[in-house]
Scaffold this motif. Structure first.
Motif, PDB file in Angstrom:
ATOM      1  N   GLY A  59      31.733  39.657 -18.115  1.00 38.23           N
ATOM      2  CA  GLY A  59      31.327  39.975 -19.391  1.00 38.23           C
ATOM      3  C   GLY A  59      29.667  40.182 -19.724  1.00 38.23           C
ATOM      4  N   ALA A  60      29.048  39.315 -19.076  1.00 35.42           N
ATOM      5  CA  ALA A  60      27.377  39.614 -19.126  1.00 35.42           C
ATOM      6  C   ALA A  60      27.121  40.851 -18.542  1.00 35.42           C
ATOM      7  CB  ALA A  60      26.855  38.327 -18.249  1.00 35.42           C
ATOM      8  N   HIS A  61      27.861  41.545 -17.242  1.00 36.55           N
ATOM      9  CA  HIS A  61      27.541  42.573 -16.634  1.00 36.55           C
ATOM     10  C   HIS A  61      27.955  43.818 -17.333  1.00 36.55           C
ATOM     11  CE1 HIS A  61      26.766  44.968 -13.405  1.00 36.55           C
ATOM     12  NE2 HIS A  61      28.238  45.709 -13.357  1.00 36.55           N
ATOM     13  N   LYS A  62      29.132  43.586 -18.101  1.00 35.85           N
ATOM     14  CA  LYS A  62      29.760  44.826 -18.872  1.00 35.85           C
ATOM     15  C   LYS A  62      29.399  44.597 -20.524  1.00 35.85           C
ATOM     16  CE  LYS A  62      32.444  46.446 -15.650  1.00 35.85           C
ATOM     17  NZ  LYS A  62      32.227  47.799 -15.051  1.00 35.85           N
ATOM     18  N   ARG A  63      28.562  43.480 -20.867  1.00 35.05           N
ATOM     19  CA  ARG A  63      28.165  43.492 -22.031  1.00 35.05           C
ATOM     20  C   ARG A  63      29.319  43.450 -22.946  1.00 35.05           C
ATOM     21  NH1 ARG A  63      22.818  42.077 -21.174  1.00 35.05           N
ATOM     22  NH2 ARG A  63      21.655  43.474 -19.991  1.00 35.05           N
ATOM     23  N   TRP A  64      30.442  42.595 -22.639  1.00 33.07           N
ATOM     24  CA  TRP A  64      31.391  42.314 -23.570  1.00 33.07           C
ATOM     25  C   TRP A  64      31.315  40.803 -24.301  1.00 33.07           C
ATOM     26  CZ3 TRP A  64      35.318  43.933 -19.054  1.00 33.07           C
ATOM     27  CH2 TRP A  64      35.495  45.273 -18.878  1.00 33.07           C
ATOM     28  N   PRO A  65      30.924  40.832 -25.612  1.00 30.23           N
ATOM     29  CA  PRO A  65      30.598  39.503 -26.062  1.00 30.23           C
ATOM     30  C   PRO A  65      31.978  38.565 -25.925  1.00 30.23           C
ATOM     31  CG  PRO A  65      30.065  41.403 -27.428  1.00 30.23           C
ATOM     32  CD  PRO A  65      30.760  42.034 -26.236  1.00 30.23           C
ATOM     33  N   GLY A  66      33.175  39.238 -26.026  1.00 29.56           N
ATOM     34  CA  GLY A  66      34.349  38.123 -26.060  1.00 29.56           C
ATOM     35  C   GLY A  66      34.403  37.496 -24.703  1.00 29.56           C
ATOM     36  N   TRP A  67      34.244  38.195 -23.633  1.00 25.71           N
ATOM     37  CA  TRP A  67      34.185  37.434 -22.401  1.00 25.71           C
ATOM     38  C   TRP A  67      33.086  36.791 -22.248  1.00 25.71           C
ATOM     39  CZ3 TRP A  67      36.977  40.157 -17.559  1.00 25.71           C
ATOM     40  CH2 TRP A  67      38.062  40.842 -18.011  1.00 25.71           C
ATOM     41  N   MET A  68      31.820  37.000 -22.847  1.00 22.24           N
ATOM     42  CA  MET A  68      30.788  36.107 -22.419  1.00 22.24           C
ATOM     43  C   MET A  68      30.907  34.701 -23.201  1.00 22.24           C
ATOM     44  SD  MET A  68      27.054  38.284 -22.459  1.00 22.24           S
ATOM     45  CE  MET A  68      27.591  39.384 -23.861  1.00 22.24           C
ATOM     46  N   ALA A  69      31.693  34.838 -24.205  1.00 21.21           N
ATOM     47  CA  ALA A  69      32.039  33.703 -25.013  1.00 21.21           C
ATOM     48  C   ALA A  69      32.976  32.547 -24.669  1.00 21.21           C
ATOM     49  CB  ALA A  69      32.415  34.147 -26.506  1.00 21.21           C
ATOM     50  N   VAL A  70      33.600  33.168 -23.389  1.00 19.61           N
ATOM     51  CA  VAL A  70      34.365  32.302 -22.858  1.00 19.61           C
ATOM     52  C   VAL A  70      33.934  30.911 -22.352  1.00 19.61           C
ATOM     53  CG1 VAL A  70      36.247  31.908 -20.961  1.00 19.61           C
ATOM     54  CG2 VAL A  70      36.431  34.086 -22.539  1.00 19.61           C
ATOM     55  N   GLY A  71      32.642  31.229 -21.806  1.00 16.07           N
ATOM     56  CA  GLY A  71      31.997  30.243 -21.057  1.00 16.07           C
ATOM     57  C   GLY A  71      31.919  28.828 -21.821  1.00 16.07           C
ATOM     58  N   GLU A  72      31.726  28.738 -23.268  1.00 18.51           N
ATOM     59  CA  GLU A  72      31.438  27.481 -24.056  1.00 18.51           C
ATOM     60  C   GLU A  72      32.965  26.630 -24.057  1.00 18.51           C
ATOM     61  OE1 GLU A  72      30.110  25.667 -28.158  1.00 18.51           O
ATOM     62  OE2 GLU A  72      29.452  27.809 -27.396  1.00 18.51           O
ATOM     63  N   PRO A  73      33.938  27.219 -24.552  1.00 17.06           N
ATOM     64  CA  PRO A  73      35.199  26.562 -24.450  1.00 17.06           C
ATOM     65  C   PRO A  73      35.741  26.178 -23.002  1.00 17.06           C
ATOM     66  CG  PRO A  73      35.598  28.863 -24.858  1.00 17.06           C
ATOM     67  CD  PRO A  73      34.152  28.849 -25.146  1.00 17.06           C
ATOM     68  N   ALA A  74      35.439  27.015 -22.128  1.00 18.23           N
ATOM     69  CA  ALA A  74      36.026  26.773 -20.755  1.00 18.23           C
ATOM     70  C   ALA A  74      35.191  25.345 -20.080  1.00 18.23           C
ATOM     71  CB  ALA A  74      35.854  27.957 -19.752  1.00 18.23           C
ATOM     72  N   ALA A  75      33.880  25.415 -20.584  1.00 18.38           N
ATOM     73  CA  ALA A  75      33.112  24.332 -19.993  1.00 18.38           C
ATOM     74  C   ALA A  75      33.606  22.962 -20.845  1.00 18.38           C
ATOM     75  CB  ALA A  75      31.736  24.626 -20.480  1.00 18.38           C
ATOM     76  N   THR A  76      34.038  23.066 -22.121  1.00 18.51           N
ATOM     77  CA  THR A  76      34.548  21.948 -22.800  1.00 18.51           C
ATOM     78  C   THR A  76      35.831  21.682 -22.386  1.00 18.51           C
ATOM     79  OG1 THR A  76      33.388  22.877 -24.897  1.00 18.51           O
ATOM     80  CG2 THR A  76      34.940  21.152 -24.958  1.00 18.51           C
ATOM     81  N   ALA A  77      36.617  22.440 -22.005  1.00 16.10           N
ATOM     82  CA  ALA A  77      37.901  22.068 -21.549  1.00 16.10           C
ATOM     83  C   ALA A  77      37.905  21.430 -20.314  1.00 16.10           C
ATOM     84  CB  ALA A  77      38.874  23.315 -21.470  1.00 16.10           C
ATOM     85  N   GLN A  78      36.870  22.203 -19.245  1.00 11.09           N
ATOM     86  CA  GLN A  78      36.816  21.387 -18.114  1.00 11.09           C
ATOM     87  C   GLN A  78      36.457  20.006 -18.008  1.00 11.09           C
ATOM     88  OE1 GLN A  78      33.859  22.144 -14.026  1.00 11.09           O
ATOM     89  NE2 GLN A  78      34.077  23.947 -15.540  1.00 11.09           N
ATOM     90  N   LEU A  79      35.511  19.738 -18.899  1.00  7.98           N
ATOM     91  CA  LEU A  79      34.932  18.310 -19.116  1.00  7.98           C
ATOM     92  C   LEU A  79      36.072  17.513 -19.528  1.00  7.98           C
ATOM     93  CD1 LEU A  79      32.631  16.189 -19.173  1.00  7.98           C
ATOM     94  CD2 LEU A  79      32.306  16.973 -21.481  1.00  7.98           C
ATOM     95  N   LEU A  80      36.889  17.777 -20.266  1.00  4.56           N
ATOM     96  CA  LEU A  80      37.821  16.942 -21.112  1.00  4.56           C
ATOM     97  C   LEU A  80      38.778  16.626 -19.998  1.00  4.56           C
ATOM     98  CD1 LEU A  80      38.565  18.676 -24.377  1.00  4.56           C
ATOM     99  CD2 LEU A  80      37.268  16.373 -23.982  1.00  4.56           C
ATOM    100  N   LEU A  81      39.254  17.949 -19.194  1.00  5.35           N
ATOM    101  CA  LEU A  81      40.321  17.692 -17.935  1.00  5.35           C
ATOM    102  C   LEU A  81      39.799  16.619 -17.044  1.00  5.35           C
ATOM    103  CD1 LEU A  81      41.383  21.293 -18.011  1.00  5.35           C
ATOM    104  CD2 LEU A  81      43.073  19.338 -18.441  1.00  5.35           C
ATOM    105  N   VAL A  82      38.519  16.666 -16.711  1.00  2.00           N
ATOM    106  CA  VAL A  82      38.022  15.825 -15.425  1.00  2.00           C
ATOM    107  C   VAL A  82      37.735  14.465 -16.104  1.00  2.00           C
ATOM    108  CG1 VAL A  82      35.924  15.515 -14.124  1.00  2.00           C
ATOM    109  CG2 VAL A  82      36.713  18.023 -14.440  1.00  2.00           C
ATOM    110  N   ALA A  83      37.270  14.345 -17.442  1.00  2.46           N
ATOM    111  CA  ALA A  83      37.243  13.110 -17.876  1.00  2.46           C
ATOM    112  C   ALA A  83      38.609  12.262 -17.822  1.00  2.46           C
ATOM    113  CB  ALA A  83      36.565  13.003 -19.200  1.00  2.46           C
ATOM    114  N   PHE A  84      39.492  12.943 -18.211  1.00  2.00           N
ATOM    115  CA  PHE A  84      40.827  12.511 -18.257  1.00  2.00           C
ATOM    116  C   PHE A  84      41.341  12.217 -16.764  1.00  2.00           C
ATOM    117  CE2 PHE A  84      45.606  12.584 -17.872  1.00  2.00           C
ATOM    118  CZ  PHE A  84      45.955  11.849 -18.736  1.00  2.00           C
TER     119      PHE A  84
END
Length: 660
Positions: free
Chosen positions: A27-52
């Motif tokens: 997304g950063a390479h193509k300048r696609w805002p939607g793809w770039m925005a995936v990083g934050e929810p993915a990071a949050t989901a990753q933390l919740l899963l590892v914490a569990f």
């Protein structure tokens, strides 16, 4: 079932990390805002899963679920609850799960608190951070799975290593990992900047808080480990230059250099290339430390694993990330052209010298640590590099660093006059020389180590105080003090952290130079004298603990007719682990420690006893605490938050045209 859910959550976290690695970067390479925005929810989901997943493993240890191989190997029903919990990370597999948990935590912090970063830059940072997570998820799931079941669960476990059943070691690894893994954010910032093709003052401001936080956590972790070694191992020392100790010390040195180098990038837009290299090397040394601890290639009293296959996997991770980052660094060298120009005598030059000293000191430690391995591989020779080499090779760099520190802190940017700065520091120099001379005159026939250490410590601490006093400006003392109290947190943090270094230097030098050691066979009710103290062993008894048996001595320490302390040194045996440990008894004081260790009974009667009187021992860890407090004070400065840096970046012209 809960354990299987934890295992599944770990696998799902790995899948989410792969998505976070690929989608935001594209997304950063193509300048696609939607793809770039995936990083934050993915990071949050990753933390919740590892914490569990981590919570599931912790539950297994707390409930003594011996159907799990890891619990069988590292726990026991009689073990105190604190050590059941710390047993989660007191082993190779569990410590790696803690590693990826902290990795996910730092990733989500970069996502949550990086809202004012440029969207494309933040996407690249989160993508690089997730790629590191992917590598360690693969390492855990394919070579070090903590959720493997036993086909026939035993009735009880094999207990945790007795040396790890200690409060200091319960908290030491988490803080150390917060430091190790925290440097991954600096690494992600560096690689993201290289991919983007832009390194500017805003980047220097962004990377500093993350590096500072990692450095503070490393400081606390190293201090806890040193303190544990001092009172638990019974040898009376605080640092052994063990490979695992060096593995934590090397990234600490590089992180300190990175902190000072990033200041130059922020203030003067110079040293860009060098600062990026330090950010890569800081995390690289963290990975090297992981390799040393878990590969078995170097012998250590507290290495986690001795598995060459795991070592090869870590070596592959090290080669991919360190080699890949350095290759990218070489390819992007042209975009890191320095802008600021400065004279030979300036704060910039002092910070360059600071960086050189810290980097070379780190290199010395690295060479001494890996040289036995190199000698065995190339010449088939068994070598041991110990404290004499490290003390002789490392100490001169720290002495020069201590001499330069107050001068560099008070020099102006761009161009300075050495004579003017030296004149400002003349009171500190006179005080340091006077106190050093006084210490030399008062001691009789001992080494110059303690007087020199005292002079250096006073020079650093008085120089830090004069730096604050100078920043208060001119005018009445009351107004000047009010201005000093209103100085930014970073100014106070710098002065306090430098002062903490001075305290630690004095503590080390004073303890090594002035300590008294006595080794003898002590008889019950027969007093003996050590450094003016009369010590009497009045009794030796057998004691039963929750999961150990102990031989405990009762020893009275007197000075003249006054009872100073009654101490109870122990020699414990853990029957499940079949391992003895030594529990030193210490009467702590601000100006000295009385340190007693009981050994084995002797054939002729009596007991082997080692006694130490250690002047200013606690100043070593007091200095570490003060350094950490200084780091937290700097972190409290709002100017060094990510948002502040982003605001500055938005109103400034871009330093380079992005090279895509």
């Amino acid at each position: 079932m809960f354990i299987e859910l934890g295992h599944f959550a770990l696998i799902l976290a790995a899948v989410v990390a792969v998505v976070q690695t690929v989608v935001p970067m594209v997304g950063a390479h193509k300048r696609w805002p939607g793809w770039m925005a995936v990083g934050e929810p993915a990071a949050t989901a990753q933390l919740l899963l590892v914490a569990f997943s981590f919570a599931a493993l912790t539950y297994a240890f707390v409930t003594s679920d011996f159907s799990l191989q890891l619990v069988v190997a590292n726990s026991h029903t009689d073990k105190p609850m604190l050590y059941k919990i710390s047993g989660v990370w007191g082993n190779h597999e569990g410590s790696l799960l803690l590693w990826v948990l902290i990795l996910a935590l730092f990733g989500v912090c970069a996502a949550w608190f990086g809202g004012n970063l440029r969207p494309d830059f933040r996407a690249r940072v989160l993508s690089v951070q997730a790629s590191v997570s992917v590598a360690f998820y693969a390492f855990i799931l394919f070579t070090s799975n903590p959720f493997l079941r036993m086909e026939l669960p035993p009735m009880n476990g094999q207990d945790l290593n007795p040396l790890l059943q200690d409060p200091g070691l319960a908290f030491h690894p988490p803080f150390l990992y917060l430091g190790y893994v925290g440097l991954s954010v600096s690494f992600s910032f560096a690689v993201a900047a290289l991919i983007e093709g832009r390194v500017d003052a805003a980047w220097g401001r962004w990377v500093r808080p993350w590096t500072l936080a990692a450095w503070v956590f490393l400081t606390i972790g190293i201090a806890l480990g040193s303190w544990w070694a001092y009172y638990e191992l019974g040898w009376g020392g605080f640092w052994f230059w063990d490979p695992v100790e060096n593995a934590s010390f090397m990234p600490w040195l590089i992180a300190a250099a990175l902190l000072h180098s990033a200041i130059v990038v922020e203030k003067r837009e110079s040293l860009k290339s060098w600062t990026i290299l330090l950010a890569i090397l800081a995390f690289g040394f963290s990975l090297i430390g992981t390799f040393i601890v878990r590969s078995g290639v170097l012998t250590s009293v507290h290495a986690f694993a001795n598995d060459p296959e795991r070592g090869v996997f870590i070596l592959l991770i090290l080669a991919v990330f360190l080699g890949g980052a350095l290759t990218l660094y070489a390819a992007r060298a042209g975009v890191m052209e320095a802008r600021g120009v400065f004279g030979m005598v300036s704060r910039e030059s002092a910070l360059v010298l600071n960086n050189i000293l810290l980097a070379v000191a780190c290199f010395v430690v690295f060479v001494g640590t890996v040289w036995p391995l190199v000698a065995e591989m190339l010449w088939d020779r068994k070598l041991s590099v110990g404290a004499p080499f490290f003390n002789a090779a490392f100490t001169p760099f720290i002495v020069v660093l201590a001499l330069v520190l107050p001068l560099g802190a008070m020099m102006p940017w761009k161009r300075a006059k050495l004579r003017r700065t030296a004149r400002s520091l003349l009171p500190a120099a006179l005080l340091a020389v006077a106190l050093g001379a006084l210490a030399w005159a008062m001691q009789s026939g001992r080494s110059a180590l303690a007087p020199i250490g005292l002079a250096l410590a006073v020079w650093i601490m008085a120089g830090s105080a004069l730096d604050l006093w100078t920043r208060g400006g001119r005018g009445p003392i009351g107004s000047r003090l009010r201005r000093i109290l209103r100085l930014p947190g970073s100014d106070w943090g710098k002065a306090v952290a430098h002062g903490g270094l001075g305290i630690t230097i004095f503590g080390i030098c004073a303890m090594l130079a002035w300590q008294t050691e006595d080794i003898r066979v002590a008889q019950i009710d027969t007093p003996f004298e050590v450094a003016g103290y009369e010590i009497t062993m009045t009794d030796v008894s057998r004691v039963t603990g929750p999961n150990y048996f102990s031989t405990m001595a009762e020893m009275e320490v007197r000075r003249g007719d006054k009872l100073v302390a009654t101490l109870y040194p122990e020699k414990r045996t853990y029957p499940v682990a079949r391992m003895p440990t030594t529990e030193a008894a210490i009467d702590n004081g601000l100006f000295r420690d009385i340190y007693l260790v009981i050994g084995d009974p002797q054939d002729q009667g009596g007991w082997a006893v080692r006694s130490y009187v250690k002047p200013f021992a606690n100043w070593i860890w007091l200095g570490f605490i003060v350094m950490a407090v200084g780091g937290f004070m700097s972190l409290s400065d709002r100017r060094y938050r990510v948002a502040a840096g982003a605001r500055k970046q938005r109103v400034s012209a871009p330093a380079q045209v992005p090279a895509e």
